[in-house]
Scaffold this motif. Sequence first.
Motif, PDB file in Angstrom:
ATOM      1  N   LEU A 103       0.621  -1.616  -0.041  1.00 58.87           N
ATOM      2  CA  LEU A 103       0.390  -0.416   0.099  1.00 58.87           C
ATOM      3  C   LEU A 103       0.922   0.962  -0.174  1.00 58.87           C
ATOM      4  N   TYR A 104       1.957   1.310   0.933  1.00 60.77           N
ATOM      5  CA  TYR A 104       2.993   2.188   0.720  1.00 60.77           C
ATOM      6  C   TYR A 104       3.130   2.672  -0.968  1.00 60.77           C
ATOM      7  N   ILE A 105       3.610   1.258  -1.214  1.00 57.67           N
ATOM      8  CA  ILE A 105       4.086   1.445  -2.848  1.00 57.67           C
ATOM      9  C   ILE A 105       2.790   2.545  -4.168  1.00 57.67           C
ATOM     10  N   ARG A 106       1.563   1.938  -3.102  1.00 56.87           N
ATOM     11  CA  ARG A 106       1.196   2.262  -4.437  1.00 56.87           C
ATOM     12  C   ARG A 106       0.603   3.993  -4.081  1.00 56.87           C
ATOM     13  N   VAL A 107       0.976   4.604  -2.917  1.00 54.20           N
ATOM     14  CA  VAL A 107       1.037   5.953  -2.939  1.00 54.20           C
ATOM     15  C   VAL A 107       2.140   6.592  -3.741  1.00 54.20           C
ATOM     16  N   LEU A 108       2.929   5.628  -3.677  1.00 52.63           N
ATOM     17  CA  LEU A 108       4.635   7.026  -4.781  1.00 52.63           C
ATOM     18  C   LEU A 108       4.306   6.746  -6.009  1.00 52.63           C
ATOM     19  N   HIS A 109       3.478   5.275  -6.117  1.00 50.12           N
ATOM     20  CA  HIS A 109       2.803   4.732  -7.491  1.00 50.12           C
ATOM     21  C   HIS A 109       1.923   6.292  -8.078  1.00 50.12           C
ATOM     22  N   GLY A 110       0.875   6.673  -7.744  1.00 53.20           N
ATOM     23  CA  GLY A 110       0.042   7.736  -7.182  1.00 53.20           C
ATOM     24  C   GLY A 110       0.424   8.460  -7.571  1.00 53.20           C
ATOM     25  N   ILE A 111       2.026   9.497  -7.030  1.00 52.23           N
ATOM     26  CA  ILE A 111       2.280  10.294  -6.917  1.00 52.23           C
ATOM     27  C   ILE A 111       3.734  10.359  -7.931  1.00 52.23           C
ATOM     28  N   GLY A 112       3.453   9.129  -8.044  1.00 51.61           N
ATOM     29  CA  GLY A 112       4.105   9.306  -9.892  1.00 51.61           C
ATOM     30  C   GLY A 112       3.423   9.075 -11.017  1.00 51.61           C
ATOM     31  N   PHE A 113       2.173   8.771 -10.790  1.00 52.82           N
ATOM     32  CA  PHE A 113       1.656   8.409 -12.194  1.00 52.82           C
ATOM     33  C   PHE A 113       0.892  10.314 -12.602  1.00 52.82           C
ATOM     34  N   GLY A 114       0.110  10.630 -11.366  1.00 53.08           N
ATOM     35  CA  GLY A 114      -0.195  12.197 -11.178  1.00 53.08           C
ATOM     36  C   GLY A 114       0.469  12.914 -12.184  1.00 53.08           C
ATOM     37  N   ILE A 115       1.855  12.828 -11.742  1.00 55.19           N
ATOM     38  CA  ILE A 115       3.089  14.171 -11.981  1.00 55.19           C
ATOM     39  C   ILE A 115       2.899  13.936 -13.684  1.00 55.19           C
ATOM     40  N   ALA A 116       3.445  12.567 -13.966  1.00 62.27           N
ATOM     41  CA  ALA A 116       3.241  12.117 -15.018  1.00 62.27           C
ATOM     42  C   ALA A 116       2.939  12.347 -16.634  1.00 62.27           C
ATOM     43  N   THR A 117       1.405  11.874 -16.193  1.00 59.50           N
ATOM     44  CA  THR A 117      -0.323  11.902 -16.852  1.00 59.50           C
ATOM     45  C   THR A 117      -0.707  13.861 -16.561  1.00 59.50           C
ATOM     46  N   THR A 118      -0.170  14.520 -15.479  1.00 55.60           N
ATOM     47  CA  THR A 118      -0.644  16.032 -15.654  1.00 55.60           C
ATOM     48  C   THR A 118       0.189  16.923 -17.077  1.00 55.60           C
ATOM     49  N   LEU A 119       1.745  16.204 -16.425  1.00 53.02           N
ATOM     50  CA  LEU A 119       2.668  16.976 -17.112  1.00 53.02           C
ATOM     51  C   LEU A 119       2.674  16.741 -18.394  1.00 53.02           C
TER      52      LEU A 119
END
Length: 403
Positions: A103-119
Amino acid sequence: MMNKKEKLWTPNFITLTVTNGLLFAGFHGLLPTLPIYVLQQGGTNAQVGLLAGIFTFSAIIIRFFTDSGIAKFGKTHFLLLGIFICLLSALCYNFINEVDHILYIRVLHGIGFGIATTLYATIVVDIVPSSRRGEGIGYFGLGTTFMMAFAPAAGIWIIDNFSFSILFIVAAVCQAFALVWISFCKFTISDSMTVPTQTAPLSVLDRIVETNALFQAFLTLLFGACVGGLLSFVALLAREVHIQNAGYFFLVCTACVFISRIFTGKIFDAKGHAWVIFPGAILLMVGSLLLSQTTTITLLLAAAILYGLGIGTTMPALQTWIINVVPANRRSIASATFYNFMDIGVGGGSIILGLFAEKTGYASVYYYSAAIMAVFLISYGFYIVHHKTSAQNAPILQTTQDN
């Protein structure tokens, strides 16, 4: 020269389209398989439910800070950071067995995904000719659409025939290809690396949401709620009414999304958002009503056609419209607003419609989905009535020049 069509399919545009698809391949391949992995590791159904919730929440939160990240790193380097975080997360799944740590890794993955999709969305808008913005965003989304259909099936096939370790490696390889390919791209510095200096301090609200596009964001929220019901309950509806091979729904739906994106972007650029959003929303409403009455595979596939055309028409039009109503230096916030309201709509819609489904059955979900799109159409109709000037419905608004 005035009639010459500006070039859309540049090497940079192709790179962004393909690598965005690779990013989503890593995401969608894990979407149906991580819950299975968590249960195998001794996780509970509640923890399985948290997988999607915390991923979405972390992606939404990080998008509030995209402007700060762009100011510090520049758009291209911030995009590379987001992809790298997704790559790191995919690798970490392979070495983590405890559910809490997953679940902690899932939070990290969400952070990366949120940055990448927006950019990704922000940079694509920067490099696409303004006269072909609707068309360009429509084509840009094709990689995402393809992976929505292909990657989940591929992920399940991998764990059935190989192992979760192979799945996580494949997901990481997709991100690695995207990272390396983007690293070799040279985007225009003035478009992709800098943010104009603000003339006045931004309020907290202005930092987390594009206030000039709140109505468009509201429509995106309603659209997301309708789509959330589609994604969450179609397979369960098919089981409820004893329809076999419900997976064909998603294949037909995806094919129709592809078809619609070929021409609706051009219509948006030539005639304006009303010529695209009205038909798309009507298709979604009728598709929802048809699903509520579905008892055969024929009706299910007919609804898939309507949904596919409706999604492929409406989603890129809303995204382009949000971009068009803001100044160039607010595009990253506008992109974040679009994705945040879409995610909130999908997640919230799934939860609320699920409560109705528990009490009244899965077919009733699509009556409520149709009602959501009716609210969408009525709200949008009022907007059009009150904004009838030619400037408001122009393909590219003069107040949002690229310069």
